[in-house]
Motif scaffolding. Structure first.
Motif, mmCIF file in Angstrom:
data_model
loop_
_atom_site.group_PDB
_atom_site.id
_atom_site.type_symbol
_atom_site.label_atom_id
_atom_site.label_comp_id
_atom_site.label_asym_id
_atom_site.label_seq_id
_atom_site.Cartn_x
_atom_site.Cartn_y
_atom_site.Cartn_z
ATOM 1 N N SER A 55 0.787 -1.197 0.067
ATOM 2 C CA SER A 55 0.087 -0.045 -0.006
ATOM 3 C C SER A 55 1.009 1.119 0.035
ATOM 4 N N THR A 56 0.744 2.229 -0.913
ATOM 5 C CA THR A 56 1.227 3.443 -0.956
ATOM 6 C C THR A 56 0.667 4.489 -0.189
ATOM 7 N N VAL A 57 1.436 5.079 0.809
ATOM 8 C CA VAL A 57 0.814 6.382 1.521
ATOM 9 C C VAL A 57 1.601 7.821 1.188
ATOM 10 N N TYR A 58 0.778 8.724 0.501
ATOM 11 C CA TYR A 58 1.603 9.843 0.245
ATOM 12 C C TYR A 58 1.128 11.052 1.177
ATOM 13 N N LEU A 59 2.067 11.562 1.699
ATOM 14 C CA LEU A 59 1.937 12.635 2.688
ATOM 15 C C LEU A 59 2.198 13.896 2.071
ATOM 16 N N SER A 60 1.286 14.707 2.481
ATOM 17 C CA SER A 60 1.226 16.224 1.751
ATOM 18 C C SER A 60 2.567 16.969 2.526
ATOM 19 N N GLY A 61 2.892 17.830 1.623
ATOM 20 C CA GLY A 61 4.243 18.679 2.082
ATOM 21 C C GLY A 61 4.164 19.257 3.481
ATOM 22 N N MET A 62 5.214 19.302 4.247
ATOM 23 C CA MET A 62 5.029 19.813 5.717
ATOM 24 C C MET A 62 6.315 20.560 5.858
ATOM 25 N N GLY A 63 5.897 21.784 6.458
ATOM 26 C CA GLY A 63 7.236 22.723 6.996
ATOM 27 C C GLY A 63 6.954 22.834 8.447
ATOM 28 N N ALA A 64 8.017 23.454 9.100
ATOM 29 C CA ALA A 64 8.110 23.379 10.791
ATOM 30 C C ALA A 64 7.082 24.200 11.240
ATOM 31 N N PRO A 65 6.356 23.761 12.208
ATOM 32 C CA PRO A 65 5.633 24.583 13.123
ATOM 33 C C PRO A 65 6.463 25.677 13.672
ATOM 34 N N VAL A 66 5.563 26.641 14.285
ATOM 35 C CA VAL A 66 6.234 27.868 15.037
ATOM 36 C C VAL A 66 7.124 27.318 15.995
ATOM 37 N N GLN A 67 8.425 27.690 16.048
ATOM 38 C CA GLN A 67 9.387 27.534 17.050
ATOM 39 C C GLN A 67 9.366 28.583 18.303
ATOM 40 N N GLY A 159 7.874 32.498 6.178
ATOM 41 C CA GLY A 159 8.942 32.038 7.184
ATOM 42 C C GLY A 159 9.573 30.595 7.196
ATOM 43 N N TRP A 160 8.976 29.998 6.100
ATOM 44 C CA TRP A 160 9.552 28.472 5.750
ATOM 45 C C TRP A 160 10.877 28.813 4.942
ATOM 46 N N LEU A 161 11.778 27.853 5.237
ATOM 47 C CA LEU A 161 13.030 27.884 4.593
ATOM 48 C C LEU A 161 12.873 26.507 3.757
ATOM 49 N N ILE A 162 12.087 25.619 4.048
ATOM 50 C CA ILE A 162 11.851 24.086 3.753
ATOM 51 C C ILE A 162 10.533 23.422 3.776
ATOM 52 N N GLU A 163 10.123 22.625 3.033
ATOM 53 C CA GLU A 163 9.017 21.753 3.068
ATOM 54 C C GLU A 163 9.355 20.567 2.515
ATOM 55 N N ILE A 164 8.904 19.460 3.239
ATOM 56 C CA ILE A 164 8.898 18.125 2.771
ATOM 57 C C ILE A 164 7.905 17.323 2.626
ATOM 58 N N GLU A 165 7.921 16.489 1.584
ATOM 59 C CA GLU A 165 6.835 15.413 1.412
ATOM 60 C C GLU A 165 7.459 14.101 1.390
ATOM 61 N N VAL A 166 6.702 13.158 1.682
ATOM 62 C CA VAL A 166 7.201 11.750 1.559
ATOM 63 C C VAL A 166 6.239 11.016 1.019
#
Length: 174
Positions: A55-67, A159-166
């Protein structure tokens, strides 16, 4: 429709054992049927084979929450540098996978979208890698995804420098 001819290839005695022995180090998840091919020491797979029935699971792109909640909203100060944002994004991904009964070891593909730090006008690939290697290629979690990293002009959150999807794979039930 074209006719396809199947033929058998006979291997000398011991050749099959040699092929099996050579393939064994390619897969950190041998019992799942997922085969990860890697070359060199860089902590990504060059190719991954997923078995039928997975089964293939696609996660939406995620950036960091406020630090830093005291920093101005949607500012770089609120989210941190690339390494901080990468760690926070990967933690969010890990939490989402856990809700689906998956782990970072089930990730087979990753896309990382990066923006140059406005202070240096450079991508902080090194900072991203410092965070990435805390989750992938460790003794605790040796499974490496295939991965691409992209420089982009901007992301949806200023404010994001990065967004990751997996993409993750749930191995077929035995």
């Amino acid at each position: 429709m074209n006719n396809v001819r199947l033929s058998r290839t006979f291997l000398p005695a011991g050749a099959l054992a040699l092929v099996a022995a050579m393939a064994a180090p390619l897969s950190a998840h041998a019992d799942s049927g997922i085969i990860r091919h890697a070359e060199g020491d860089f902590p990504i797979s060059t190719a991954i084979e997923v078995p039928a029935g997975a089964s293939t699971v696609y996660l939406s792109g995620m950036g960091a929450p406020v630090q830093d909640k005291s920093a101005p909203a949607k500012s770089l100060e609120a989210y941190g540098d690339t390494q901080t944002q990468t760690l926070a994004s990967l933690k969010r991904i890990e939490e989402e996978l856990k809700k689906l009964n998956l782990t970072m070891g089930d990730v087979v593909q990753m896309h990382i979208y990066m923006v140059a730090d406005p202070r240096t006008k450079q991508l902080d690939f090194g900072g991203m890698m410092k965070a990435y290697t805390q989750y992938f290629g460790t003794a605790k979690q040796p499974n490496l995804p295939v991965r691409s990293a992209f420089a982009v002009a901007q992301l949806a959150n200023p404010g994001w420098l990065i967004e990751i999807e997996v993409t993750a794979v749930r191995a077929p039930k035995k």
